[in-house]
Write a protein that holds these residues in place. Structure first.
Motif, short mmCIF file in Angstrom:
data_model
loop_
_atom_site.label_atom_id
_atom_site.label_comp_id
_atom_site.label_asym_id
_atom_site.label_seq_id
_atom_site.Cartn_x
_atom_site.Cartn_y
_atom_site.Cartn_z
N THR A 116 91.84 103.54 -4.49
CA THR A 116 91.80 103.01 -3.13
C THR A 116 90.53 102.22 -2.80
N ALA A 117 89.50 102.34 -3.65
CA ALA A 117 88.24 101.64 -3.36
C ALA A 117 88.42 100.12 -3.18
N PRO A 118 89.33 99.47 -3.95
CA PRO A 118 89.50 98.03 -3.73
C PRO A 118 89.92 97.67 -2.29
N GLU A 119 90.70 98.56 -1.64
CA GLU A 119 91.11 98.29 -0.25
C GLU A 119 89.90 98.32 0.68
N VAL A 120 88.99 99.26 0.40
CA VAL A 120 87.77 99.36 1.22
C VAL A 120 86.91 98.12 0.99
N ARG A 121 86.81 97.71 -0.28
CA ARG A 121 86.03 96.51 -0.61
C ARG A 121 86.59 95.29 0.13
N ASP A 122 87.92 95.16 0.15
CA ASP A 122 88.54 94.02 0.82
C ASP A 122 88.20 94.01 2.32
N ALA A 123 88.17 95.21 2.92
CA ALA A 123 87.86 95.28 4.36
C ALA A 123 86.43 94.83 4.64
N PHE A 124 85.50 95.25 3.78
CA PHE A 124 84.11 94.81 3.95
C PHE A 124 83.96 93.31 3.68
N GLU A 125 84.65 92.84 2.64
CA GLU A 125 84.52 91.43 2.27
C GLU A 125 85.07 90.51 3.36
N ALA A 126 86.11 90.98 4.03
CA ALA A 126 86.68 90.15 5.12
C ALA A 126 85.62 89.92 6.20
N ILE A 127 84.74 90.88 6.39
CA ILE A 127 83.69 90.76 7.41
C ILE A 127 82.54 89.89 6.91
N THR A 128 82.05 90.21 5.69
CA THR A 128 80.88 89.46 5.18
C THR A 128 81.24 88.01 4.87
N GLU A 129 82.48 87.77 4.42
CA GLU A 129 82.88 86.39 4.13
C GLU A 129 83.04 85.58 5.41
N ASP A 130 83.13 86.29 6.52
CA ASP A 130 83.20 85.63 7.82
C ASP A 130 81.79 85.43 8.40
N GLY A 131 80.79 85.79 7.60
CA GLY A 131 79.40 85.54 8.00
C GLY A 131 78.80 86.63 8.87
N ARG A 132 79.38 87.82 8.87
CA ARG A 132 78.80 88.93 9.65
C ARG A 132 78.31 90.01 8.69
N PHE A 133 77.07 90.43 8.90
CA PHE A 133 76.41 91.28 7.91
C PHE A 133 75.84 92.56 8.50
N ARG A 134 76.20 92.87 9.74
CA ARG A 134 75.78 94.14 10.33
C ARG A 134 77.02 95.01 10.50
N ILE A 135 77.08 96.07 9.69
CA ILE A 135 78.32 96.85 9.62
C ILE A 135 78.01 98.35 9.74
N VAL A 136 78.84 99.02 10.52
CA VAL A 136 78.81 100.49 10.59
C VAL A 136 80.05 100.99 9.86
N PHE A 137 79.86 101.91 8.92
CA PHE A 137 81.00 102.51 8.22
C PHE A 137 81.17 103.93 8.75
N ASP A 138 82.26 104.15 9.48
CA ASP A 138 82.55 105.46 10.06
C ASP A 138 83.30 106.31 9.01
N MET A 139 82.65 107.37 8.55
CA MET A 139 83.25 108.19 7.49
C MET A 139 83.82 109.50 8.01
N SER A 140 84.04 109.57 9.34
CA SER A 140 84.49 110.84 9.91
C SER A 140 85.83 111.30 9.35
N GLU A 141 86.69 110.37 8.97
CA GLU A 141 88.01 110.74 8.44
C GLU A 141 88.12 110.55 6.93
N VAL A 142 86.99 110.30 6.28
CA VAL A 142 87.00 110.18 4.82
C VAL A 142 86.92 111.59 4.24
N THR A 143 87.93 111.95 3.45
CA THR A 143 87.98 113.32 2.93
C THR A 143 87.37 113.44 1.54
#
Lengths: 135, 111
Positions: B24-51
């Motif tokens: 599943t890591a590639p799906e997470v990578r895609d989500a981050f890349e969609a943001i950074t490729e759009d030129g935004r580099f300040r990201i909060v990763f909420d891990m409250s539901e990551v098991t």
């Protein structure tokens, strides 16, 4: 004794985790230790798929769990390339971020989590990883 | 796996649910890349539901952090990582390069 064989694919990782989870539930590890064992198994299986088999769909992973009152012995068998853990450098987290290379982090986790870890390759081409965690 | 993203004025929030492993890591990578490729580099990763997260999953976070920090532009910060995940990753020094917050509000407010 729990024993099952899984296709060497990343999709199997969640199933292997559930399988091992059922076995270690018998011993009653605390929640964090139980979680850490599942991480070690995931790292080991990922290494088998990526490095022993060189990718997905190249062979199976056989997993067995021997449970006693105070320990679990988890054995993973594959028929991929033999693995020598001494050839994997430990990742260095003191380097600047941009130079960071994470290769080897999975192996470090396995060795730090489990009480005993042993890699063996048999003459008939089977790789056997044995991991023991005591309560 | 379920991944949601939300854009705020000063940062983006990414929330993943379930297990982050080699599958599943590639799906997470895609989500981050969609943001950074759009030129935004300040990201909060909420891990409250990551098991569950393996080193492959953490490597996705580290690669994203490399992108975010390049040229001193941004930061990937982690919120709500549970104790057993944090304890396990600390064993291998894998969280060295992240600021970690107890909740999302605090993390978002850090930007």
């Amino acid at each position: 004794m729990y024993k099952a064989t899984f296709p060497g694919r990343f999709k199997s990782l969640a199933e292997i985790s559930e399988f091992v989870s059922r076995a270690i539930n018998e011993i009653g590890f605390d929640e964090t230790t139980a979680y850490m064992i599942l991480v070690a198994v995931d790292e080991a299986c990922t290494n088998i798929i990526e490095h022993a088999y060189g990718g997905e769909g190249q062979g199976d992973i056989q997993c067995s769990c021997d449970v006693t009152e105070d320990l679990v012995k988890i054995t993973l068998r594959d028929r991929g390339e033999p693995f020598d853990p001494t050839t994997v450098p430990e990742p260095d987290f003191s380097v600047p971020l941009q130079e960071l290379n994470c290769r080897g982090a999975g192996l470090v986790l396995i060795q730090k989590i489990m009480d005993e870890t042993n890699f063996e390759s048999t003459p008939d081409g089977e790789n056997v990883l044995t991991m023991i965690k005591r309560k | 796996m379920d991944i949601s993203t939300k854009q705020f004025r000063r940062c983006d929030l990414v929330k993943a649910e379930g297990r982050i492993d080699s599958n599943t890591a590639p799906e997470v990578r895609d989500a981050f890349e969609a943001i950074t490729e759009d030129g935004r580099f300040r990201i909060v990763f909420d891990m409250s539901e990551v098991t569950f997260i393996s080193s492959v999953g953490v490597w996705v976070l580290l690669e994203t952090q490399k992108t975010c920090k390049r040229y001193n532009r941004g930061d990937l910060v982690i919120a709500n990582v549970n104790e057993k995940i944090q304890h396990t990753l600390d064993l291998a020094g894998l969280l060295t390069f992240f600021r970690i917050y107890d909740d999302v509000l605090e993390a978002v407010g850090s930007f």
